[in-house]
Motif scaffolding. Structure first.
Motif, mmCIF file in Angstrom:
data_model
loop_
_atom_site.group_PDB
_atom_site.id
_atom_site.type_symbol
_atom_site.label_atom_id
_atom_site.label_comp_id
_atom_site.label_asym_id
_atom_site.label_seq_id
_atom_site.Cartn_x
_atom_site.Cartn_y
_atom_site.Cartn_z
ATOM 1 N N LEU A 185 16.073 75.448 11.816
ATOM 2 C CA LEU A 185 17.062 74.600 12.357
ATOM 3 C C LEU A 185 18.415 74.725 11.860
ATOM 4 N N GLN A 186 19.357 74.117 13.221
ATOM 5 C CA GLN A 186 20.664 74.938 12.956
ATOM 6 C C GLN A 186 21.907 73.673 13.105
ATOM 7 N N GLU A 187 22.780 74.364 12.120
ATOM 8 C CA GLU A 187 23.732 73.310 11.966
ATOM 9 C C GLU A 187 24.274 72.379 13.236
ATOM 10 N N TYR A 188 24.295 71.121 13.238
ATOM 11 C CA TYR A 188 24.625 70.623 14.873
ATOM 12 C C TYR A 188 26.217 71.382 14.932
ATOM 13 N N SER A 189 26.594 71.333 16.350
ATOM 14 C CA SER A 189 27.660 71.524 16.912
ATOM 15 C C SER A 189 28.876 70.519 16.457
ATOM 16 N N ASP A 190 30.581 70.459 16.189
ATOM 17 C CA ASP A 190 31.677 69.700 16.325
ATOM 18 C C ASP A 190 30.960 68.386 16.779
ATOM 19 N N SER A 191 31.036 68.730 18.433
ATOM 20 C CA SER A 191 30.555 67.459 19.732
ATOM 21 C C SER A 191 29.282 66.998 19.280
ATOM 22 N N GLN A 192 28.027 67.674 19.014
ATOM 23 C CA GLN A 192 27.255 66.864 18.167
ATOM 24 C C GLN A 192 27.480 65.340 17.406
ATOM 25 N N LYS A 193 28.368 66.336 16.469
ATOM 26 C CA LYS A 193 27.957 65.828 15.121
ATOM 27 C C LYS A 193 29.226 64.481 15.221
ATOM 28 N N ASN A 194 29.913 64.717 16.208
ATOM 29 C CA ASN A 194 30.718 63.597 16.718
ATOM 30 C C ASN A 194 29.632 62.292 17.648
ATOM 31 N N LEU A 195 29.342 62.847 18.421
ATOM 32 C CA LEU A 195 28.195 62.257 18.951
ATOM 33 C C LEU A 195 27.297 61.202 18.428
ATOM 34 N N ILE A 196 26.841 61.866 17.251
ATOM 35 C CA ILE A 196 26.067 61.152 16.164
ATOM 36 C C ILE A 196 26.939 60.195 15.391
ATOM 37 N N GLU A 197 28.270 60.282 14.851
ATOM 38 C CA GLU A 197 28.818 59.492 14.733
ATOM 39 C C GLU A 197 29.153 58.484 15.476
ATOM 40 N N THR A 198 29.463 58.595 16.543
ATOM 41 C CA THR A 198 30.266 57.230 17.274
ATOM 42 C C THR A 198 29.141 57.306 17.894
ATOM 43 N N GLY A 199 27.659 57.634 18.056
ATOM 44 C CA GLY A 199 27.340 57.210 19.230
ATOM 45 C C GLY A 199 27.170 56.918 20.563
ATOM 46 N N GLU A 200 28.237 57.673 21.114
ATOM 47 C CA GLU A 200 28.829 57.747 22.374
ATOM 48 C C GLU A 200 28.639 58.590 23.133
ATOM 49 N N PHE A 201 27.334 58.434 24.337
ATOM 50 C CA PHE A 201 27.216 59.343 25.270
ATOM 51 C C PHE A 201 26.338 58.794 26.402
ATOM 52 N N ASN A 202 26.066 58.963 27.765
ATOM 53 C CA ASN A 202 26.009 58.912 28.492
ATOM 54 C C ASN A 202 24.089 58.902 28.807
ATOM 55 N N ASP A 203 23.498 57.985 28.763
ATOM 56 C CA ASP A 203 22.009 57.539 29.032
ATOM 57 C C ASP A 203 22.021 57.422 29.936
ATOM 58 N N GLY A 204 20.343 57.365 30.282
ATOM 59 C CA GLY A 204 19.595 57.582 31.647
ATOM 60 C C GLY A 204 19.396 58.364 31.907
ATOM 61 N N LYS A 205 18.874 58.697 33.732
ATOM 62 C CA LYS A 205 17.962 59.605 34.345
ATOM 63 C C LYS A 205 19.114 60.540 35.051
ATOM 64 N N ARG A 206 18.301 61.897 34.653
ATOM 65 C CA ARG A 206 19.549 63.125 34.968
ATOM 66 C C ARG A 206 18.847 63.742 35.697
ATOM 67 N N GLY A 207 19.394 64.332 37.295
ATOM 68 C CA GLY A 207 19.048 65.279 38.424
ATOM 69 C C GLY A 207 17.865 66.064 37.641
ATOM 70 N N SER A 208 17.437 66.577 37.036
ATOM 71 C CA SER A 208 16.995 67.303 36.279
ATOM 72 C C SER A 208 14.701 66.790 36.188
ATOM 73 N N GLY A 209 15.702 64.914 36.443
ATOM 74 C CA GLY A 209 13.869 63.913 36.114
ATOM 75 C C GLY A 209 14.081 63.472 34.661
ATOM 76 N N HIS A 210 14.676 63.882 34.017
ATOM 77 C CA HIS A 210 15.097 63.337 32.164
ATOM 78 C C HIS A 210 15.925 62.142 32.347
#
Length: 350
Positions: A185-210
């Motif tokens: 495992l590698q250290e999280y990027s600063d943006s990922q650390k911030n995401l984990i701390e805030t819990g804020e990101f866009n969930d839902g369906k993606r164009g890839s199908g995910h």
């Protein structure tokens, strides 16, 4: 250095030198491999001489004969590799002589390695080593005519004798080949650390199908799963090995791969100590082998990580000086003064 090593029992030949956990042997790997017991090696990590246009001091095969030469090693590689073992090859590409056209020799070799009637190995995954400090090459096409860009990536093939047929391996079953991305495992990027701390990101369906769960990216899993791109600058000039080569006037090996490569695959493809419950191997802990040992960076990395190791190298000078990796300066000086290894005969006389 030790008088004997735990892996010495695997070989009939005497070693050039031993350490606490490993042994180095001088000779042609095609012959040395024959001395190993069946299924006795857990991981082979190696960087063979590439099929380059110009012959190097350490020896390399011409492009038109390279693959035939390399395939001569494979029957014994298959025989000595454990059922859960892996064979990792770092192999650079090349241009055809006199033309700005890439050779496809390494892809043709991969085809032969994975052909059921020839190499009969499985491609677990392909990796790529990106060297951001690579000098512009080849000179003719990049520097002079300026019609190509710098060749800064080499291929790494991760091969095995078998692959788990059922992709949904039970948790209590050991994977084939042995592997765990949780060990790398590698250290999280600063943006990922911030995401984990805030819990804020866009969930839902993606164009890839995910379909991204509302909590999927907010979990702290102790690190990020690495990509199959290893970025490492091969610019180290002040390592202990290089310092000792300069101090005692010996030529260092001219084609060393960076420590990050063997380190990543040793961590990824063999379990960490302690080995109280290790029961998959021939010995009481994993055995790592480099069949083109060079300056024995693979062996030193394996030793530092508590694995057994073996190194085979045909060029005696490089094998002799590779023991500098395991010795302090005063130990090297004493060894040379007493001429215990015959190493002095390789010293530069100019």
């Amino acid at each position: 250095m030790t008088e004997d090593s735990p892996v010495a029992e695997l070989m009939d030949s005497g070693s050039t030198y031993d350490s606490e956990l490993g042994s180095a042997y001088h000779g042609d790997s095609r012959e040395l491999l024959k001395e190993l017991p069946d299924e006795s090696i857990d991981l082979i990590v190696t960087s063979p001489p590439f099929a380059l246009q110009h012959e190097k001091d350490y020896g390399n095969q011409a492009q038109d004969s390279y693959n035939d030469w390399f395939m001569e090693f494979i029957p014994e590689v298959r025989r000595v590799l454990s059922p859960h073992g892996s064979f990792v090859i770092e192999l650079g590409g090349a241009f055809k002589r006199g033309w700005p056209e890439r050779s496809t020799y390494q892809f043709e070799l991969l085809t032969r390695l994975t052909d059921e009637d020839e190499g009969n190995l499985k491609l677990a995954q392909d990796f790529y080593w990106f060297n951001p400090a690579k000098l512009p090459s080849p000179i003719e096409w990049v520097n002079v005519r300026k019609i190509r860009v710098t060749d800064a990536v080499t291929h790494i093939w991760w091969l095995s004798k078998d692959i788990n047929k059922d992709s949904s391996v039970e948790e209590d079953e050991a994977p084939i080949p042995e592997a765990s991305n949780q060990r790398v495992l590698q250290e999280y990027s600063d943006s990922q650390k911030n995401l984990i701390e805030t819990g804020e990101f866009n969930d839902g369906k993606r164009g890839s199908g995910h379909n991204i769960d509302a909590e999927a990216f907010a979990n702290d899993n102790d690190g990020a799963i690495p990509k199959n791109l290893i970025e490492a600058s091969n610019t180290a000039s002040n390592t202990h090995y290089l310092q000792m080569c300069r101090e005692f006037d010996f030529d260092s090996h001219p084609a060393r791969f960076p420590r990050q490569i063997p380190e990543f695959f040793i961590d990824f493809l063999t379990p960490n100590p302690p080995y109280d419950d290790w029961d998959r191997g021939y010995l009481d802990r994993p055995v790592v082998l480099d069949i083109f040992g060079g300056s024995n960076l693979t062996g030193k990395t394996a030793e530092d990580k508590g694995r057994y190791w073996m190194a085979f190298e045909q060029e005696e000078e490089y094998l002799q000086t590779s023991q500098f990796r395991f010795l302090k300066e005063q130990q090297i000086r004493k060894m040379l003064d007493e001429n215990q290894s015959g190493l002095a005969e390789f010293a530069n006389s100019d």
